[in-house]
Design a protein around this motif. Structure first.
Motif, PDB file in Angstrom:
ATOM      1  N   GLY A  44       0.807  -1.218   0.000  1.00 15.31           N
ATOM      2  CA  GLY A  44       0.000   0.000   0.000  1.00 15.31           C
ATOM      3  C   GLY A  44       0.835   1.260   0.000  1.00 15.31           C
ATOM      4  O   GLY A  44       0.550   2.214  -0.736  1.00 15.31           O
ATOM      5  N   LEU A  45       1.898   1.275   0.826  1.00 18.35           N
ATOM      6  CA  LEU A  45       2.749   2.461   0.911  1.00 18.35           C
ATOM      7  C   LEU A  45       3.503   2.699  -0.391  1.00 18.35           C
ATOM      8  O   LEU A  45       3.579   3.833  -0.879  1.00 18.35           O
ATOM      9  CB  LEU A  45       3.732   2.308   2.072  1.00 18.35           C
ATOM     10  N   VAL A  46       4.039   1.617  -0.950  1.00 17.50           N
ATOM     11  CA  VAL A  46       4.794   1.750  -2.199  1.00 17.50           C
ATOM     12  C   VAL A  46       3.896   2.266  -3.316  1.00 17.50           C
ATOM     13  O   VAL A  46       4.246   3.201  -4.053  1.00 17.50           O
ATOM     14  CB  VAL A  46       5.433   0.400  -2.586  1.00 17.50           C
ATOM     15  N   ASN A  47       2.717   1.670  -3.455  1.00 13.96           N
ATOM     16  CA  ASN A  47       1.815   2.080  -4.529  1.00 13.96           C
ATOM     17  C   ASN A  47       1.315   3.510  -4.343  1.00 13.96           C
ATOM     18  O   ASN A  47       1.206   4.273  -5.311  1.00 13.96           O
ATOM     19  CB  ASN A  47       0.622   1.124  -4.604  1.00 13.96           C
ATOM     20  N   SER A  48       1.022   3.882  -3.099  1.00 14.16           N
ATOM     21  CA  SER A  48       0.510   5.225  -2.859  1.00 14.16           C
ATOM     22  C   SER A  48       1.580   6.280  -3.112  1.00 14.16           C
ATOM     23  O   SER A  48       1.305   7.329  -3.706  1.00 14.16           O
ATOM     24  CB  SER A  48      -0.015   5.343  -1.428  1.00 14.16           C
ATOM     25  N   LEU A  49       2.826   6.012  -2.690  1.00  8.60           N
ATOM     26  CA  LEU A  49       3.889   6.984  -2.905  1.00  8.60           C
ATOM     27  C   LEU A  49       4.258   7.096  -4.380  1.00  8.60           C
ATOM     28  O   LEU A  49       4.576   8.178  -4.871  1.00  8.60           O
ATOM     29  CB  LEU A  49       5.126   6.606  -2.079  1.00  8.60           C
ATOM     30  N   ARG A  50       4.206   5.967  -5.089  1.00 13.40           N
ATOM     31  CA  ARG A  50       4.524   6.004  -6.514  1.00 13.40           C
ATOM     32  C   ARG A  50       3.476   6.769  -7.307  1.00 13.40           C
ATOM     33  O   ARG A  50       3.773   7.290  -8.389  1.00 13.40           O
ATOM     34  CB  ARG A  50       4.659   4.575  -7.053  1.00 13.40           C
ATOM     35  N   GLY A  76      11.950   8.517  -3.566  1.00 15.46           N
ATOM     36  CA  GLY A  76      12.999   7.526  -3.373  1.00 15.46           C
ATOM     37  C   GLY A  76      12.639   6.388  -2.439  1.00 15.46           C
ATOM     38  O   GLY A  76      13.239   5.305  -2.505  1.00 15.46           O
ATOM     39  N   ILE A  77      11.662   6.595  -1.557  1.00 16.27           N
ATOM     40  CA  ILE A  77      11.314   5.563  -0.579  1.00 16.27           C
ATOM     41  C   ILE A  77      10.780   4.279  -1.218  1.00 16.27           C
ATOM     42  O   ILE A  77      11.216   3.178  -0.835  1.00 16.27           O
ATOM     43  CB  ILE A  77      10.312   6.119   0.454  1.00 16.27           C
ATOM     44  N   PRO A  78       9.838   4.331  -2.173  1.00 19.82           N
ATOM     45  CA  PRO A  78       9.234   3.081  -2.686  1.00 19.82           C
ATOM     46  C   PRO A  78      10.220   2.048  -3.219  1.00 19.82           C
ATOM     47  O   PRO A  78      10.160   0.881  -2.807  1.00 19.82           O
ATOM     48  CB  PRO A  78       8.280   3.585  -3.773  1.00 19.82           C
ATOM     49  N   PRO A  79      11.157   2.387  -4.127  1.00 13.89           N
ATOM     50  CA  PRO A  79      12.063   1.335  -4.621  1.00 13.89           C
ATOM     51  C   PRO A  79      12.978   0.777  -3.548  1.00 13.89           C
ATOM     52  O   PRO A  79      13.283  -0.416  -3.552  1.00 13.89           O
ATOM     53  CB  PRO A  79      12.849   2.031  -5.732  1.00 13.89           C
ATOM     54  N   ILE A  80      13.425   1.616  -2.603  1.00 16.58           N
ATOM     55  CA  ILE A  80      14.296   1.116  -1.535  1.00 16.58           C
ATOM     56  C   ILE A  80      13.523   0.204  -0.604  1.00 16.58           C
ATOM     57  O   ILE A  80      13.999  -0.875  -0.214  1.00 16.58           O
ATOM     58  CB  ILE A  80      14.907   2.290  -0.747  1.00 16.58           C
ATOM     59  N   LEU A  81      12.316   0.610  -0.239  1.00 20.44           N
ATOM     60  CA  LEU A  81      11.485  -0.203   0.643  1.00 20.44           C
ATOM     61  C   LEU A  81      11.132  -1.535   0.002  1.00 20.44           C
ATOM     62  O   LEU A  81      11.241  -2.596   0.636  1.00 20.44           O
ATOM     63  CB  LEU A  81      10.213   0.569   1.005  1.00 20.44           C
ATOM     64  N   ALA A  82      10.741  -1.492  -1.256  1.00 20.37           N
ATOM     65  CA  ALA A  82      10.370  -2.721  -1.956  1.00 20.37           C
ATOM     66  C   ALA A  82      11.565  -3.661  -2.106  1.00 20.37           C
ATOM     67  O   ALA A  82      11.448  -4.878  -1.897  1.00 20.37           O
ATOM     68  CB  ALA A  82       9.784  -2.381  -3.325  1.00 20.37           C
ATOM     69  N   GLY A  83      12.731  -3.112  -2.457  1.00 23.56           N
ATOM     70  CA  GLY A  83      13.916  -3.951  -2.625  1.00 23.56           C
ATOM     71  C   GLY A  83      14.377  -4.567  -1.321  1.00 23.56           C
ATOM     72  O   GLY A  83      14.738  -5.751  -1.271  1.00 23.56           O
ATOM     73  N   THR A  84      14.356  -3.788  -0.244  1.00 23.12           N
ATOM     74  CA  THR A  84      14.794  -4.296   1.051  1.00 23.12           C
ATOM     75  C   THR A  84      13.854  -5.379   1.555  1.00 23.12           C
ATOM     76  O   THR A  84      14.294  -6.452   2.015  1.00 23.12           O
ATOM     77  CB  THR A  84      14.865  -3.152   2.075  1.00 23.12           C
ATOM     78  N   TYR A  85      12.563  -5.115   1.491  1.00 19.37           N
ATOM     79  CA  TYR A  85      11.590  -6.099   1.954  1.00 19.37           C
ATOM     80  C   TYR A  85      11.685  -7.389   1.138  1.00 19.37           C
ATOM     81  O   TYR A  85      11.727  -8.491   1.702  1.00 19.37           O
ATOM     82  CB  TYR A  85      10.181  -5.526   1.860  1.00 19.37           C
ATOM     83  N   ALA A  86      11.728  -7.253  -0.185  1.00 25.82           N
ATOM     84  CA  ALA A  86      11.760  -8.444  -1.040  1.00 25.82           C
ATOM     85  C   ALA A  86      13.022  -9.260  -0.794  1.00 25.82           C
ATOM     86  O   ALA A  86      12.975 -10.496  -0.753  1.00 25.82           O
ATOM     87  CB  ALA A  86      11.667  -8.030  -2.506  1.00 25.82           C
TER      88      ALA A  86
END
Length: 226
Positions: free
Chosen positions: A64-70, A100-110
């Motif tokens: 949700g956070l990644v999609n909303s920020l993107r 910048g938050i979405p790609p870093i968050l998604a990469g770290t979590y994945a």
């Protein structure tokens, strides 16, 4: 082709690199804005991604956070931030951090969440604490994806940091906005070329870091002395 050739001639002219408004200064300003934004994004996104990936909880928050920020328009966020906070460095940095938050968050979590379960279970069976499991097992395995997220964030931030010129700051966006205002389109091309070159250099450095971080290759180990 005359516009492109004029832009290239402007770039290779050494006289245009010096001074407070020269290419050298604009490059440093642009790189500084981008670096600050990526660092702040990493400070926010990496710990959050590590925690959610390790605990295997809160995946809905990540998505949700990644999609909303993107989905947020950077220029719209910048305009709102200027209206709320006034002119200065804070509004563009805030807009770039949200980018910048979405790609870093998604990469770290994945990366952490997809660490092999057998390896993680073996580490726990050896008596490792959860913190040790995270930083000695999961993070080394996830490091290429974490760095990949940082790489994507850096490219997006560098490409978008031109918006700083929209609020009368420096950076390579000055060439684009000033060129449009003065109908000097070769200046617009100068800004576009320099942003592309800066992005390619940063991408090459991150690609090298991702290559070196591949688990099992030993590329990050120092060669033992004989």
């Amino acid at each position: 082709m005359s516009i492109v050739s004029d832009a290239v001639a402007y770039i290779v002219d050494g006289a245009n690199w010096s001074g407070g408004t020269g290419i050298g200064t604009r490059l440093l300003e642009h790189a500084w804005y981008s670096l600050v934004a990526v660092l702040i994004s990493a400070v926010i996104a990496v710990p959050l991604g590590l925690a959610i990936g390790h605990l295997r909880r809160g995946e809905v928050v990540v998505v949700g956070l990644v999609n909303s920020l993107r989905s947020l328009p950077t220029l719209g966020v910048l305009t709102f931030a200027v209206l709320a906070l006034g002119l200065g460095l804070v509004p563009p940095i805030l807009a770039l951090v949200l980018l910048g938050i979405p790609p870093i968050l998604a990469g770290t979590y994945a990366g952490v969440a997809n660490a092999p379960a057998t390896v993680v279970d073996a580490a726990r069976a050896m008596g490792m604490r959860e913190r040790q499991v995270l930083f000695r097992v999961e993070v080394p395995v996830a490091l290429p994806l974490i760095l990949g997220g940082l790489r994507n964030a850096t490219l997006q931030v560098i490409a978008t940091a031109t918006v700083a010129a929209f609020v009368n700051l420096g950076g390579l966006g000055r060439y684009i906005f000033d060129g449009l205002a003065l109908y000097s389109y070769e200046r617009v091309v100068v800004g576009a070329i320099l942003v592309a070159v800066l992005a390619l250099v940063a991408d090459g450095l991150w690609a090298l870091a991702v290559w070196a971080s591949q688990p099992g290759t030993g590329r990050l180990r120092r060669t033992p002395r004989v």
